[in-house]
Every structure is written in structure tokens, then in C-alpha cells.
Design an enzyme around this catalytic site. Structure first.
Site, short mmCIF file in Angstrom:
data_model
loop_
_atom_site.label_atom_id
_atom_site.label_comp_id
_atom_site.label_asym_id
_atom_site.label_seq_id
_atom_site.Cartn_x
_atom_site.Cartn_y
_atom_site.Cartn_z
N LYS A 60 0.71 -1.25 0.01
CA LYS A 60 -0.17 0.12 0.01
C LYS A 60 0.94 1.18 -0.06
O LYS A 60 1.83 1.24 0.40
CB LYS A 60 -0.87 0.09 1.33
CG LYS A 60 -1.87 -1.01 0.92
CD LYS A 60 -3.18 -0.82 1.67
CE LYS A 60 -4.30 -2.02 1.48
NZ LYS A 60 -5.39 -2.04 2.38
N ARG B 37 -3.68 -10.22 4.88
CA ARG B 37 -3.98 -10.27 3.46
C ARG B 37 -2.98 -9.68 2.52
O ARG B 37 -2.69 -8.74 2.41
CB ARG B 37 -5.29 -9.43 3.23
CG ARG B 37 -6.00 -9.48 1.70
CD ARG B 37 -7.10 -8.57 1.91
NE ARG B 37 -7.81 -8.47 0.17
CZ ARG B 37 -7.62 -7.81 -0.49
NH1 ARG B 37 -6.59 -6.91 -0.47
NH2 ARG B 37 -8.13 -7.94 -1.64
#
Length: 253
Positions: free
Chosen positions: A199, A233
Site C-alpha cells: 500500500k 491479506r
């Protein structure tokens, strides 16, 4: 939880696995590498993404679900906030619902989760960033509202997993604070899922582009695993299985 984006526009791997054969091969590879769950998404959730309708989303995910259901022995998860998509994906054999809007975007989705009695990931999200708020308190209030919806729909509490939504409507500082607060999140009494793979917060901290964020992802995921996170995840399964093995070795020493 291994990420399988069958989308043309996801921030990290958009367009790489949007064909059936490529998607199935990638899922099989992640299973071989040690993924416990395959999370299938048919709509990008990156900032500024182009929304798609339910039929478009289903056209992307349904063939993959049908194929994988017959080829792997790991649970499949559907990453969606639409009740119509969730219902048809669950009917096709998916056993986990992963809703990035925590049962609060589509008023029918909690009832779908309850009807199928499935594991349900409730993720915190915000329409906009507010640097002035106490992000932990905001997350708790959001979860309280989501949990009330789940209870009203008849979804058993033991079916629920909470996700603080790293990178969704939050400042860099708020994201870091939530990662530090994994032990506090655990006191809410539910399993905790963390999704921070590749991210932008990692790019901001290290000055790296999406393709060069594995090291940063591994470091942060190792920290949250050591802090008590139950599920991570990730895009890079093999490396994270190794990280988990080492964390567990120290914890069990």
C-alpha cells in the site's frame, strides 16, 4: 489470505490476472506457496477507482470461483460490498464474505451473510480523510454500528472478523497508529485481519513504487503478526508464510 484481483485497474496487480487461465494459475500458485484463503475481487477498491455494476463484477469473479471450487481445497473469499454479488458468489461455493464497507454500504448484504451463515470480514472505511479525529475511536464506533447490523440480520458473532481498513480514508499517521494498536483491537473480542500489502503508506515511508514494496510489507506484517493479528491479506504469499513461521517459532519457544 492470498489476494486474487480479477480486475483491470487494481493498484498493484490490475490487469495481470483478469483472464480466467491466468487467475486460476495464480490462485493455484498461492495455494502451493501456503495460502490458507484465496480472496477474489472483481472491483478495484483503490482510491479514485471506477465503480462497476454488479453484473460486471459477477462476470469477472464467477468463472474463477467455479473453476477454483473444483481445483483447490482452501476456502474462497469474495471481496465485495454488493449484496447481489455476495449472494451469487456464496451460492457458487465461496465461504467467506470480505466487505470493505463493513456491511454499511449495501443494506441487504448483512442479511445475505446471515442467510449463508458465512465467515464475514467487517472492514472499517471512511468516505474522506479527517486528520483531526481519534482514529481508534472512529474505528470502534464504526464496528459497533456494523456489529449491530450483523446482529439484527441474525449473523452469529463467532462468524465475524474485524479489519481496521489500513489505507482507507486515513492519514499516514492514522494508519501507523492502527498498526500499533493491534493489541487494543484484539480486546474487542474478534479475530483481526490486517491488509497492508504494497500500500501507498509503505511508498510514503520508504520512497518506493508499488513493485518495490515487498520488504516494507514484510516488516509491517511481521510486526502485526507478532502483535496478535490473526489473518494477513497479502500479494506475496511465500515470503509471508516464511515470516509467519519465524514469528510462530519465537512465540512458541
Amino acid at each position: 489470505m492470498g489476494i486474487l484481483n480479477v480486475t483491470p485497474d487494481s493498484f498493484s496487480d490490475g490487469g495481470r490476472f483478469d483472464r480466467l487461465g491466468e487467475a486460476v494459475d495464480h490462485a493455484l500458485t498461492m495455494v502451493q506457496q501456503g495460502a490458507d484463503i484465496i480472496d477474489i475481487g472483481g472491483e478495484s477498491t483503490r482510491p479514485g477507482h471506477d465503480p462497476v455494476d454488479a453484473e460486471t463484477e459477477l462476470a469477472r469473479v464467477t468463472p474463477v470461483i467455479r473453476e477454483l471450487k473444483n481445483r483447490i481445497d482452501r476456502p474462497l473469499s469474495i471481496d465485495t460490498s454488493k449484496a447481489a454479488v455476495a449472494e451469487r458468489a456464496l451460492a457458487a461455493g465461496v465461504s467467506i464474505l470480505n466487505d470493505v464497507w463493513g456491511l454499511q454500504r449495501d443494506p441487504e448484504i448483512a442479511a445475505v451473510a446471515a442467510a449463508f451463515d458465512v465467515e464475514t470480514v467487517i472492514m472499517h472505511n471512511r468516505e474522506s480523510v479527517d486528520a483531526e479525529i481519534d482514529i481508534f475511536e472512529d474505528v470502534v464506533r464504526f464496528f459497533e454500528k456494523s456489529l449491530e447490523k450483523a446482529q439484527q440480520a441474525g449473523l452469529a458473532s463467532e462468524r465475524i472478523v474485524l479489519d481496521p481498513g489500513i489505507g482507507f480514508g486515513k492519514t499516514l499517521g492514522q494508519n501507523l497508529s492502527l498498526l500499533k494498536d493491534v493489541p487494543r483491537l484484539k480486546t474487542l473480542g474478534f479475530p483481526i485481519l490486517i491488509g497492508l500489502s504494497r500500500k501507498s503508506m509503505i511508498g510514503k515511508l520508504l520512497g518506493t513504487e508499488v513493485g518495490d514494496r515487498l520488504l516494507g510489507t514484510l516488516v509491517l506484517d511481521t510486526l502485526v503478526l507478532a502483535s496478535g493479528a490473526d489473518i494477513i491479506r497479502v500479494h506475496d504469499v511465500a515470503e509471508h508464510v516464511a515470516a509467519r513461521t519465524l514469528v510462530e517459532a519465537v512465540a512458541n519457544a
